[in-house]
Enzyme design. Structure first.
Site, mmCIF file in Angstrom:
data_model
loop_
_atom_site.group_PDB
_atom_site.id
_atom_site.type_symbol
_atom_site.label_atom_id
_atom_site.label_comp_id
_atom_site.label_asym_id
_atom_site.label_seq_id
_atom_site.Cartn_x
_atom_site.Cartn_y
_atom_site.Cartn_z
ATOM 1 N N GLU A 429 36.505 38.942 38.434
ATOM 2 C CA GLU A 429 37.359 37.982 39.107
ATOM 3 C C GLU A 429 37.402 38.286 40.609
ATOM 4 O O GLU A 429 37.684 39.409 41.015
ATOM 5 C CB GLU A 429 38.763 38.107 38.503
ATOM 6 C CG GLU A 429 39.848 37.607 39.384
ATOM 7 C CD GLU A 429 41.226 38.132 38.935
ATOM 8 O OE1 GLU A 429 41.308 38.977 38.022
ATOM 9 O OE2 GLU A 429 42.205 37.705 39.545
ATOM 10 N N ASP A 502 41.866 41.730 37.031
ATOM 11 C CA ASP A 502 42.976 42.573 37.472
ATOM 12 C C ASP A 502 43.968 42.828 36.350
ATOM 13 O O ASP A 502 44.113 42.020 35.447
ATOM 14 C CB ASP A 502 43.725 41.883 38.629
ATOM 15 C CG ASP A 502 42.936 41.978 39.915
ATOM 16 O OD1 ASP A 502 42.000 42.800 39.973
ATOM 17 O OD2 ASP A 502 43.263 41.219 40.858
ATOM 18 N N ASP A 504 47.015 42.405 36.178
ATOM 19 C CA ASP A 504 48.300 41.731 36.398
ATOM 20 C C ASP A 504 48.306 40.399 35.638
ATOM 21 O O ASP A 504 47.377 40.095 34.892
ATOM 22 C CB ASP A 504 48.548 41.519 37.897
ATOM 23 C CG ASP A 504 47.436 40.683 38.535
ATOM 24 O OD1 ASP A 504 46.610 40.117 37.794
ATOM 25 O OD2 ASP A 504 47.396 40.611 39.772
ATOM 26 N N ASP A 506 48.089 37.260 36.586
ATOM 27 C CA ASP A 506 47.004 36.342 36.936
ATOM 28 C C ASP A 506 45.699 36.771 36.280
ATOM 29 O O ASP A 506 44.959 35.959 35.736
ATOM 30 C CB ASP A 506 46.785 36.331 38.463
ATOM 31 C CG ASP A 506 47.630 35.241 39.103
ATOM 32 O OD1 ASP A 506 48.279 34.487 38.344
ATOM 33 O OD2 ASP A 506 47.639 35.176 40.346
#
Ligand code: 28F
Length: 650
Positions: A429, A502, A504, A506
């Site tokens: 990403e 990541d 997190d 998102d």
């Protein structure tokens, strides 16, 4: 039989037991698939299968399972109880024989007592052999009997330990998985509960309760409507266009039960079972169903002039399955399982049994429910029209060479060797993380494909939109094996597809989108175990020159404890962190430099990657639908329940 001969037999069977135990403990994977978490959970399924069999025989309607405080598991049923009388040849209790002799099931099994049975169908003696200890309690004839084992060997003869409560009967097995055998011995409530839910749908007379004494969780499953409710549950996030169709009967000794429902979705969602085992790879029962569905719906459509005689449209099998959610559950006495994962039914006689029955009963249903019939056919015609539009769109892009792997995408940093088996592609990403990954990788066998932010949600898009999406085209071209019905796993340019996002919220959303896409349009990649999720660390912990990465909070706490000289209070600062120790939390992959990214996440020698499996396609599909579909409420519930993980464990 003379006493001498019996004595001899007894010794002979003891030797057989020892041999059997040794074989199982030496090659556990041969019996239960593997010794990872999957094999561990398989032990419970194996025991539960016995209770299910007792239910299918008509004597049990309740199963209680518990993960106990000490980490052991108890399974209890209220059936007849395993017989305890002395087995004439073996000269010992039938109970002991069932618990210690490999494939004891088969021995008594002239009338095919066993119908259910795990993937490997190995019997409870295998569980016993792989348990540090195991205890069994049988309520039968108004008495309670008991026997205990260590690594499969009885500690003493079966003994009577009391009287049953009035009218009580049944079998209770408690076992502690052997840490010498299994990589992990920790049971996961959700994993067990998912299987129990499935079993409860498939066997509507049974109530299954499961509780976890460690995590303090509990659930009870009972579905009066059986697989009809299963289909409704699978379609919870979609809009059905009619009430579920239910077909039931027996043909040529094959009991068949099918429920299905069409919704406004574009994908199909068919789950097939043989003897309660999910046949992920399908087989003869599934092809019988598909053939009958296509034929009967087609006949119905023409007969009732729902398709005009002069119409240019011909409906294909795929068109009749678009938006179809179905559960097929059949019982076969001697199932032949084939295929890569031994989850494909091979028995050829089953195809015509299912086919004949569905032809008959579906035609009947359509006659009696013309409004549902009309809606179904209209839906299938739309599917055919969309397919035609998609073909045109695909031809167009193909002419422009966009999906052609001769023209690899510019963003792809390919690897230098050309052997798919040994090559892997990281789908990363963001451009900055992509940059680190490109510099950090071993360029000989690792390719990097950076993608931008949130890709298209394929669950909500028609196939031609999916094919027009740039990020998706890039992935299709890079992987090089096509898409959808034209996907061919053998053409894949990489042996591992690794998704790296990541840590997190998102990142987890993007990961879900990517997985949804792969699951829906390149499912074979998942089925062949080629899809992985990279596991970047969450923390870097530094003390002096020593640098350690931690991948979760438990691990972080362990490192902190070690750095503090195992918890001497005076060496902690006001935040509870040992003096001289520095913790940093990674949020994004971009925060790591190329070297760190290699060390922690990409180096095959040291990294961990999570393999994405279709262990329970039903469960996985459910997660995708819940997260990706239109219905907001189930999604919110799901996210609330799993918020602390904020990722997708499939
Ligand atoms: C918690 C695990 O294993 N339940 C079982 C039975 C009941 C019978 C049985 C099992 C037939 C002759 C071997 C009883 N009465 N739960 C369980 N419940 N096995 S396993 O029989 C097995 C063979 O001896 C049973 C009459 N017939 C069968």
């Amino acid at each position: 039989m003379t006493k001498e001969k019996a004595q001899k037999n007894y010794t002979a069977s003891n030797i057989n037991v020892l041999k059997g135990l040794e074989a199982v403990r030496k090659r556990p994977a041969m019996y239960i698939g593997d010794v990872s978490s999957r094999g561990l959970h398989h032990l419970v399924n194996e025991v539960v299968d016995n209770s299910i069999d007792e239910a299918l025989a008509g004597y049990n309607d309740k199963i209680d399972i518990s993960i106990n405080k000490d980490g052991s598991v108890t399974v209890q049923d209220y059936g007849r109880g395993i017989p305890i009388d002395i087995h004439p040849e073996e000269k010992r209790s039938a109970l002991e024989v069932v618990m210690t002799v490999l494939h004891a099931g088969g021995k008594f099994d002239k009338d095919s007592y066993k119908v259910s049975g795990g993937l490997h169908g190995v019997g409870v003696s295998v569980v016993n052999a792989l348990a540090e200890w195991c205890k069994v309690e049988v309520n039968r004839n108004g008495k309670v009997y008991f026997q205990e084992y260590e690594r499969g060997l009885p500690k003493a003869d079966v003994k009577e330990i009391g009287k049953s409560k009035k009218g009580a009967s049944g079998t209770k097995v408690t076992f502690m998985p052997d840490g010498e055998i299994f990589k992990t011995t920790k049971f996961n409530f959700d994993t067990l509960a998912a299987r129990m839910r499935e079993l409860a749908y498939l066997n509507k007379t049974i109530t299954i309760s499961i509780k976890d004494e460690i995590e303090d969780e509990e659930e009870t499953f009972h579905f009066k409507g059986g697989i009809i409710e299963f289909v409704r549950y699978l379609n919870e996030t979609r809009q059905p266009i009619h009430k579920p169709v239910y077909i039931e009967g027996e043909k040529d000794n094959v009991p068949v039960e099918i429920a299905f429902e069409y919704s406004n979705a574009y994908s199909d969602n068919i789950h097939s079972y043989v003897n309660n085992i999910n046949t992920h790879e399908g087989g003869t029962h599934l092809s019988g169903f598909k053939t009958a569905l296509t034929r009967t719906l087609n006949n119905y459509a023409y007969k009732n002039k729902l398709i005009k005689e002069n119409s240019k449209i011909t409906l294909t099998g795929d068109d009749f399955r678009e938006g179809l959610t179905a559960v097929i559950s059949i019982k076969v006495m001697e199932p032949q399982f084939e295929g890569q994962t031994k989850t494909k039914l091979g028995n050829s006689e089953v195809k015509s049994a299912v086919e004949t029955m569905v032809n008959e009963k579906l035609a009947e249903y359509l006659e009696e429910n013309p409004s549902a019939g009309k809606k179904i056919i209209e839906k299938c015609i739309k599917a055919a029209e969309a397919r035609e539009a998609a073909r045109k769109a695909r031809d167009l892009v193909r002419r422009k060479n966009v999906l052609d792997s001769m023209h690899l995408p510019g963003k792809l940093a390919d690897c230098s060797i050309n052997d798919p088996e040994h090559c892997e592609i990281y789908i990363v990403e963001g451009d900055s993380a992509g940059g680190s990954a490109k510099q950090g990788r071993d360029r000989r066998f690792q390719a990097i494909l950076p993608i931008k932010g949130k890709i298209l949600n394929v669950e909500k898009a028609k196939i031609n939109k999916v094919l027009e999406n740039t990020e998706i085209k890039t992935m299709v071209t890079a992987i090089g094996a096509g898409i959808g019905t034209e996907f061919n796993v053998e053409k894949a340019r990489y042996g591992k597809i690794i998704i790296m996002t990541d840590a997190d919220v998102d990142g987890s959303h993007i990961r879900t989108l990517l997985l949804t896409f792969i699951y829906r349009h390149m499912r074979e990649l998942v089925e062949h175990g080629k899809v992985y999720i990279a596991q970047p660390p969450l923390y870097k912990i530094k003390k002096g020159k020593e640098e350690v990465y931690a991948y979760d909070d438990d691990e972080r706490d362990k490192v902190l404890k070690r750095f503090s000289g195992n918890g001497k209070a005076d060496s902690l600062d006001e935040n509870g962190i040992p003096k001289g120790v520095h913790i940093s939390r990674y949020k994004g992959l971009g925060e790591m430099n190329p070297e760190q990214l290699w060390d922690t996440t990409m180096n095959p020698e040291t990294r961990t990657v999570l393999q994405v499996t279709v262990e329970s396609a039903a469960a996985a599909d459910k997660i995708f639908d819940t997260l990706m579909g239109d219905a907001v409420e189930p999604r919110r519930e799901f996210i609330e329940k799993h918020a602390k993980y904020a990722n997708l464990d499939i």
